[in-house]
Design a protein around this motif. Structure first.
Motif, PDB file in Angstrom:
ATOM      1  N   GLY A 258       0.784  -1.235   0.000  1.00 14.97           N
ATOM      2  CA  GLY A 258       0.000   0.000   0.000  1.00 14.97           C
ATOM      3  C   GLY A 258       0.811   1.277   0.000  1.00 14.97           C
ATOM      4  N   VAL A 259       2.141   1.202   0.038  1.00 15.39           N
ATOM      5  CA  VAL A 259       2.981   2.407   0.073  1.00 15.39           C
ATOM      6  C   VAL A 259       3.130   2.947  -1.352  1.00 15.39           C
ATOM      7  CG1 VAL A 259       5.285   3.301   0.527  1.00 15.39           C
ATOM      8  CG2 VAL A 259       4.220   1.711   2.140  1.00 15.39           C
ATOM      9  N   ARG A 260       2.682   4.208  -1.565  1.00 14.16           N
ATOM     10  CA  ARG A 260       2.706   4.773  -2.916  1.00 14.16           C
ATOM     11  C   ARG A 260       3.329   6.169  -2.969  1.00 14.16           C
ATOM     12  NH1 ARG A 260       1.911   0.289  -3.782  1.00 14.16           N
ATOM     13  NH2 ARG A 260       0.310  -0.740  -5.050  1.00 14.16           N
ATOM     14  N   THR A 261       3.685   6.734  -1.839  1.00 14.75           N
ATOM     15  CA  THR A 261       4.211   8.099  -1.841  1.00 14.75           C
ATOM     16  C   THR A 261       5.490   8.192  -1.029  1.00 14.75           C
ATOM     17  OG1 THR A 261       2.984   8.803   0.134  1.00 14.75           O
ATOM     18  CG2 THR A 261       1.836   8.996  -2.004  1.00 14.75           C
ATOM     19  N   ILE A 262       6.205   9.285  -1.234  1.00 12.97           N
ATOM     20  CA  ILE A 262       7.413   9.564  -0.456  1.00 12.97           C
ATOM     21  C   ILE A 262       7.085   9.629   1.027  1.00 12.97           C
ATOM     22  CG2 ILE A 262       9.227  11.271  -0.026  1.00 12.97           C
ATOM     23  CD1 ILE A 262       9.647   9.833  -2.653  1.00 12.97           C
ATOM     24  N   ASP A 263       6.029  10.359   1.364  1.00  9.90           N
ATOM     25  CA  ASP A 263       5.656  10.503   2.769  1.00  9.90           C
ATOM     26  C   ASP A 263       5.252   9.175   3.390  1.00  9.90           C
ATOM     27  OD1 ASP A 263       6.167  13.197   2.662  1.00  9.90           O
ATOM     28  OD2 ASP A 263       4.069  13.781   2.354  1.00  9.90           O
TER      29      ASP A 263
END
Length: 570
Positions: A258-263
């Motif tokens: 589920g990780v899709r962004t820098i943050d």
């Protein structure tokens, strides 16, 4: 000129779509009217200012030995194909076919046309040459805005230098730089000369002349300590230091569901802060899918990417294009191990260790990445956009970012156009040489708008004397009063006799309306003739910019004001 005979259609309110102060005031004060999007009519007041700006530009061009031409606005398409800019200019170029089905364009600029004329020279003894024109240009702007600041049809002074060698070009470039500084001083514009991208013009050096303004469309990085200034398209700064852990033997894959962004990766267990991530962007450069790698907390500057790659069309890849090529969606992408696509890497990644990036598989990332070791044959370049507060590369002081209007731009073009158009001269030894070119532009209407943008208050415009539509206005509060009317005529004649560009407000309107109109239009000096002061043998003289008012003896007022105006002409 008598106001009662003039066409000066002042308005109480500006159109709702006019956001920039210059746009609002030039419409309200009766200088311009929009015909359709990006195309404006100059009304009499507007044309007077426009002509005075052009005359200043013309005078300074003549002073450096430039010769004035007037070239066609419509060009054969073949010229632009020969220079390679037919495709480069894209949709901003107006293209059409004539009745014989020949392809023609409306000129955006005139490097190609001037170079064809230069082909008539045959000897180095004819160089150097500097040629210019003040002529209409056409650019199909996708979003015209801010009145005269961004339009689709405009008058521009474009000049071109031809020299036998680089030393000659340096001299021509410096002559134009100094001339531009004098032009902007005479226009009362405070400009910054900044390093800039040459963009579609080509060449290896360019300088923009920027006017600080919140309605501008360019950002300039400025160091108040050492004086370094550059458009963000060229600006560099010291990247914030990061302490990396030691290198590991090889990158390690780890799951990131589920990780899709820098943050998201920064807060994910086993992830890394943004400054220890590699952000991978998939771009299309002239139809070539390309990877661009930057530090996770840095932003890509598209113009820097275009400049270093030489691409004429730069866009982000679509999600389907990315998935088809890399097998993963944005958020899980990386450049590690990619050997079938070009990869550009930002200089801030050099020497970094144990970073984290996408694994080109959804929900997986890599850690322990050393960019110089693990990215195959990257093309290193300065690609990131500087941010306010970063240290200057020269002195370490903090940079500020200033929004600006581009008032002028000068380029060292090199031999791109002279080679394309077959320009050749024989040197002192009888050897054929290709002259080297420079190109130098100032938008006349844009300069006019920049002056308006920086010379106004809540009551309207206040033009510098050098470009004001009129230098003085004689306002008779009650033209039906013979004494006031006679005094007004007397001062009006005196000012005209002294060469002052003067407007006589003889309209039978309420005094408040006439005074408000004079302030809105922005005429530098107003002589007000009313019953009370005239009874004492005096008139009032008001300076528009400061609003200072003083009494002057009627018999002396005209000559005194004429002297003051002469002293303030640039």
């Amino acid at each position: 000129m008598r106001w009662s005979d003039s066409f000066i259609p002042t308005l109480r309110d500006a159109p709702a779509e006019a956001e920039a102060a210059s746009h609002q005031l030039l419409i309200r004060a009766g200088f311009i009217r929009q015909l359709h999007s990006g195309h404006y009519s100059l009304l009499p007041l507007g044309l007077r200012v426009h002509t005075k700006v052009a005359d200043i530009v013309r005078a300074e061009m003549d002073a450096i030995g430039a010769q004035e031409f007037l070239l066609p606005a419509m060009h054969p398409a073949d010229l632009w194909r020969r220079s390679g800019r037919w495709a480069l200019m894209g949709s901003e170029m107006f293209r059409l076919r004539d009745r014989n089905d020949a392809e023609v364009v409306l000129g955006m600029t005139h490097e190609e046309v001037f170079a064809t004329l230069a082909a008539e020279m045959s000897s180095y003894r004819e160089l150097p040459q500097t040629w210019y024109q003040i002529q209409t240009k056409f650019r199909d702007e996708p979003r015209p805005r801010s009145g005269l600041l961004r339009v689709r049809e405009f008058m521009m002074k474009d000049s071109y230098s031809f020299d036998i060698d680089e030393a000659g070009l340096d001299a021509s470039f410096e002559a134009h730089r100094e001339a531009y500084l004098r032009i902007f001083e005479r226009l009362d514009l405070e400009v910054m000369a900044v390093q800039a991208s040459s963009g579609a013009m080509g060449g290896d050096a360019s300088v923009e002349f920027m006017v600080a303004s919140p309605v501008g469309e360019d950002d300039v990085a400025r160091c108040s300590s050492c004086g370094y200034r550059a458009n963000v398209e060229r600006a560099r700064a010291v990247a914030s230091p990061v302490t990396d852990p030691p290198s590991v033997t090889a990158p390690e894959r780890f799951p990131t569901p589920g990780v899709r962004t820098i943050d998201a990766l920064a807060s994910f267990g086993g992830g890394a802060p943004a400054d220890r991530q590699i952000k991978t962007m998939v771009m299309v450069l002239d139809d070539q899918l390309t990877l661009v790698a930057l530090r996770g907390d840095h932003q890509l500057n598209l113009q820097k990417l275009a400049d270093c790659s030489g691409a004429t069309d730069v866009r982000p890849a679509t999600a389907p294009e990315t998935l088809a090529q890399l097998g993963a969606n944005p958020g899980s992408l990386g450049a590690v191990g990619v050997d079938d696509l070009p990869v550009y890497a930002d200089e801030a990644l050099r020497g970094r260790r144990s970073m984290t990036t996408g694994a080109n598989e959804d929900d997986w990332h890599l850690r322990g990445v050393d960019p110089e070791r693990d990215i195959i044959d990257p093309r290193w370049a300065d690609l990131r956009e500087v941010s306010a507060g970063e240290p200057c590369i020269f002195c370490g002081a903090r940079l500020e970012i200033v929004r600006c209007i581009e008032a002028g731009h000068i380029f060292k073009l090199g031999r791109k156009y002279s080679e394309a158009m077959g320009v050749s001269v024989l040197d002192a030894h009888g050897v054929a040489q290709t002259p080297i070119m420079g190109s130098y532009g100032i938008g006349i209407g844009r300069a006019m708008a920049a002056v308006a943008e920086t010379h106004h208050d809540e009551r309207g415009l206040y033009w510098p004397v050098a470009v004001a539509p009129y230098e003085a206005v004689v306002t008779v509060l009650d033209p039906s009063d013979d004494a006031q009317s006679t005094a007004g005529e007397q001062i009006y004649r005196t000012l005209n006799d002294h060469g002052v560009d003067c407007l006589y407000d003889d309209r039978p309107l309420r005094p408040g309306v006439k005074l408000a109109d004079a302030e809105l239009v922005g005429i530098p000096y107003r002589v007000t003739i009313g019953a009370r002061s005239l009874a004492q043998g005096n008139v009032e003289i008001t300076e528009r910019s400061s609003r200072d008012t003083r009494l002057a003896v009627l018999a002396d007022a005209g000559a005194e004001l004429a002297g003051k105006i002469r002293a303030n002409r640039r």
